[in-house]
Design an enzyme around this catalytic site. Structure first.
Site, PDB file in Angstrom:
ATOM      1  N   CYS A  56      -0.656   3.825  11.015  1.00 13.21           N
ATOM      2  CA  CYS A  56      -0.477   5.100  11.737  1.00 13.21           C
ATOM      3  C   CYS A  56      -1.694   5.300  12.644  1.00 13.21           C
ATOM      4  O   CYS A  56      -2.275   6.367  12.710  1.00 13.21           O
ATOM      5  CB  CYS A  56      -0.257   6.268  10.781  1.00 13.21           C
ATOM      6  SG  CYS A  56      -1.555   6.495   9.558  1.00 13.21           S
ATOM      7  N   GLY A  84       4.551   7.001  -1.189  1.00  9.06           N
ATOM      8  CA  GLY A  84       5.847   6.481  -1.627  1.00  9.06           C
ATOM      9  C   GLY A  84       7.033   6.741  -0.731  1.00  9.06           C
ATOM     10  O   GLY A  84       8.149   6.353  -1.062  1.00  9.06           O
ATOM     11  N   GLY A  85       6.818   7.371   0.426  1.00 13.07           N
ATOM     12  CA  GLY A  85       7.948   7.675   1.317  1.00 13.07           C
ATOM     13  C   GLY A  85       8.722   6.443   1.736  1.00 13.07           C
ATOM     14  O   GLY A  85       9.957   6.432   1.706  1.00 13.07           O
ATOM     15  N   LYS A  86       8.006   5.381   2.097  1.00 13.94           N
ATOM     16  CA  LYS A  86       8.683   4.182   2.597  1.00 13.94           C
ATOM     17  C   LYS A  86       9.345   3.407   1.450  1.00 13.94           C
ATOM     18  O   LYS A  86      10.425   2.847   1.612  1.00 13.94           O
ATOM     19  CB  LYS A  86       7.697   3.309   3.381  1.00 13.94           C
ATOM     20  CG  LYS A  86       7.126   4.028   4.599  1.00 13.94           C
ATOM     21  CD  LYS A  86       6.135   3.173   5.376  1.00 13.94           C
ATOM     22  CE  LYS A  86       5.395   3.991   6.415  1.00 13.94           C
ATOM     23  NZ  LYS A  86       4.447   4.946   5.825  1.00 13.94           N
ATOM     24  N   CYS A 118       0.899  -1.176   0.000  1.00 12.54           N
ATOM     25  CA  CYS A 118       0.000   0.000   0.000  1.00 12.54           C
ATOM     26  C   CYS A 118       0.926   1.210   0.000  1.00 12.54           C
ATOM     27  O   CYS A 118       1.078   1.884   1.010  1.00 12.54           O
ATOM     28  CB  CYS A 118      -0.897  -0.015   1.235  1.00 12.54           C
ATOM     29  SG  CYS A 118      -1.750  -1.582   1.509  1.00 12.54           S
ATOM     30  N   SER A 119       1.550   1.484  -1.137  1.00 12.65           N
ATOM     31  CA  SER A 119       2.776   2.294  -1.137  1.00 12.65           C
ATOM     32  C   SER A 119       2.576   3.811  -1.187  1.00 12.65           C
ATOM     33  O   SER A 119       3.455   4.555  -0.771  1.00 12.65           O
ATOM     34  CB  SER A 119       3.670   1.883  -2.307  1.00 12.65           C
ATOM     35  OG  SER A 119       3.044   2.208  -3.532  1.00 12.65           O
ATOM     36  N   ALA A 120       1.453   4.296  -1.757  1.00 16.34           N
ATOM     37  CA  ALA A 120       1.306   5.756  -1.927  1.00 16.34           C
ATOM     38  C   ALA A 120       1.295   6.459  -0.557  1.00 16.34           C
ATOM     39  O   ALA A 120       0.750   5.898   0.402  1.00 16.34           O
ATOM     40  CB  ALA A 120       0.020   6.055  -2.687  1.00 16.34           C
TER      41      ALA A 120
END
Length: 430
Positions: free
Chosen positions: A375, A258-260, A254-256
């Protein structure tokens, strides 16, 4: 211009509270209508402030008005909150705050309400006792919805007040240094030379730098060159905990935005990373971040649960699963979350989280590791999810988190000046 700014603030707050839009959507559209950076910053300050203090602003109004404004006059009710917030919490001279707010009423087609608005604001100016909430409900005292206060009291009997207090603070600006472009030590020096004071609070996470004062990030050294990204220190632990090796197949499910994903690639060059997200629009941010930071990944717009549409059959060595959640750990950054999120949202979210966890587990190699992250500060989304999952999967076990030793970590908002976050590292039997 000042009256326009206040009218915009009232409209944005109305869109969030009455129409359910997020500040992340509504605020930038409002800021586009302003020409100057200080005005854009003030608009954000007012909108964030009204979201933080809403129950108290409503309570003050109840004492000064026979009844709240309704229907097509609702934006003008929010304009009154905007006026009260300025008088009570901002260093704007009272006369300017009142006159510009009254003038803004005309822009919102409320000419016949200017006397009422003026009277309410002058009363606020004259009567500081209106802001004594010692006898008010906890929802008003702490400026949070009652259901969320109850959940926190139950989960954290010793710390719930500290969490609510932390949610009212402005979040600090954390940077993540792109170690492919510059070392953290050199970047700290570049900040120092630019007259910007900053610190490195975590010895084991040297790329995490906290600025003493927030600023416009595009003015920081190396912004265009991709020397850094903005990312809270809590989120920066993800790459450290997943700890992939060069050449491994890694899925960020669940990338958006994209920070991680970017952090994993900065930390471990040579990764074969798939950045997946169901929201094609938000996925655009992932592509932009990869380009700015000069990184490469396979970016796929698809729902992780719909494996037939995207999965090519090869199992992953490691999976990062930062699942959709209530976001109750990042309220200090997004003060509207407390009003947009409802108690009835939690059960469907936990169901979805468990489905994603079960699905991702099937895509993981035997011997591989999966990092579960949210989070959120609600146990239903965190520790309870793990308990349920481990009871069903006999090939799953918890691993100690690197640098911590414990098998899971619930970070509470404000802890070491970080956002609220949860991590657990799962190992699949070989």
């Amino acid at each position: 211009m000042s009256a326009q700014l206040r009218a915009l603030a009232a409209e944005i707050c109305y869109q969030v509270i009455d129409q359910g839009k997020s500040l992340s959507d509504a605020l930038p559209k409002g800021q586009q209508k302003l020409a100057f950076a200080p005005d854009k910053a003030l608009l954000q300050e007012i909108c964030f402030g009204v979201m933080r203090q809403l129950p108290q602003l409503e309570t003050v109004c109840q004492q000064l008005m026979d009844k709240p404004l309704i229907k097509q006059l609702r934006p003008l009710q929010f304009l009154i909150y905007v006026g009260i917030y300025q008088l009570k919490f901002l260093r704007i001279p009272d006369h300017a705050a009142i006159s510009e707010t009254v003038e803004a009423a005309r822009l919102l087609k409320g000419q016949n309400l200017t006397k009422l608005i003026n009277a309410v604001l002058r009363n606020v100016q004259r009567k500081p006792e209106l802001f004594d909430f010692s006898q008010a409900s906890s929802a008003v005292q702490f400026n949070h919805p009652g259901w969320l206060i109850s959940e926190l009291q139950q989960a954290y009997p010793q710390q719930w007040q500290a969490v609510l207090t932390a949610n009212q603070q402005k979040a600090p600006l954390w940077l993540r240094v792109n170690q492919q472009q510059i070392s953290a030590a050199d970047y700290l020096q570049a900040l120092q030379q630019a007259g910007i004071s900053a610190s490195q609070p975590f010895a084991y996470l040297p790329v995490a730098i906290k600025l003493d004062q927030a600023c416009d990030i595009t003015t920081l050294p190396g912004y265009a060159a991709g020397w850094f990204s903005v990312q809270d220190a809590a989120a920066q632990h993800a790459a450290l905990f997943l700890a992939p090796e060069p050449g491994e197949q890694v899925l960020d499910a669940c990338s958006a935005p994209g920070g991680k994903s970017c952090h994993l690639l900065e930390q471990t060059p040579g990764l074969q990373l798939t950045a997946l997200d169901r929201d094609a629009q938000r996925l655009q941010r992932v592509t932009e971040n990869l380009q700015r930071l000069q990184l490469q990944a396979r970016v796929v717009a698809a729902d992780v649960l719909d494996t037939a549409s995207w999965w090519q059959g090869e199992l992953f060595d490691r999976i990062l699963l930062d699942v959709p959640c209530s976001a109750t750990g990042v309220i200090r950054r997004h003060p509207d979350i407390r009003w947009l999120r409802k108690k009835t949202d939690i059960a469907p979210l936990t169901e979805l989280q468990q489905q994603i966890l079960q699905c991702a587990w099937r895509l993981l190699k035997p011997g591989g590791t999966l990092l579960y992250a949210t989070c959120s500060v609600l146990p239903a989304e965190n520790s309870a999810q793990l308990t349920q999952f481990l009871a069903q999967q006999n090939d799953a076990s918890l691993l100690p988190l690197p640098e911590l030793g414990s098998s899971s970590w619930q970070i509470l908002p404000g802890e070491q000046d970080m956002d609220g976050f949860f991590y657990a590292l799962l190992h699949k039997a070989a």
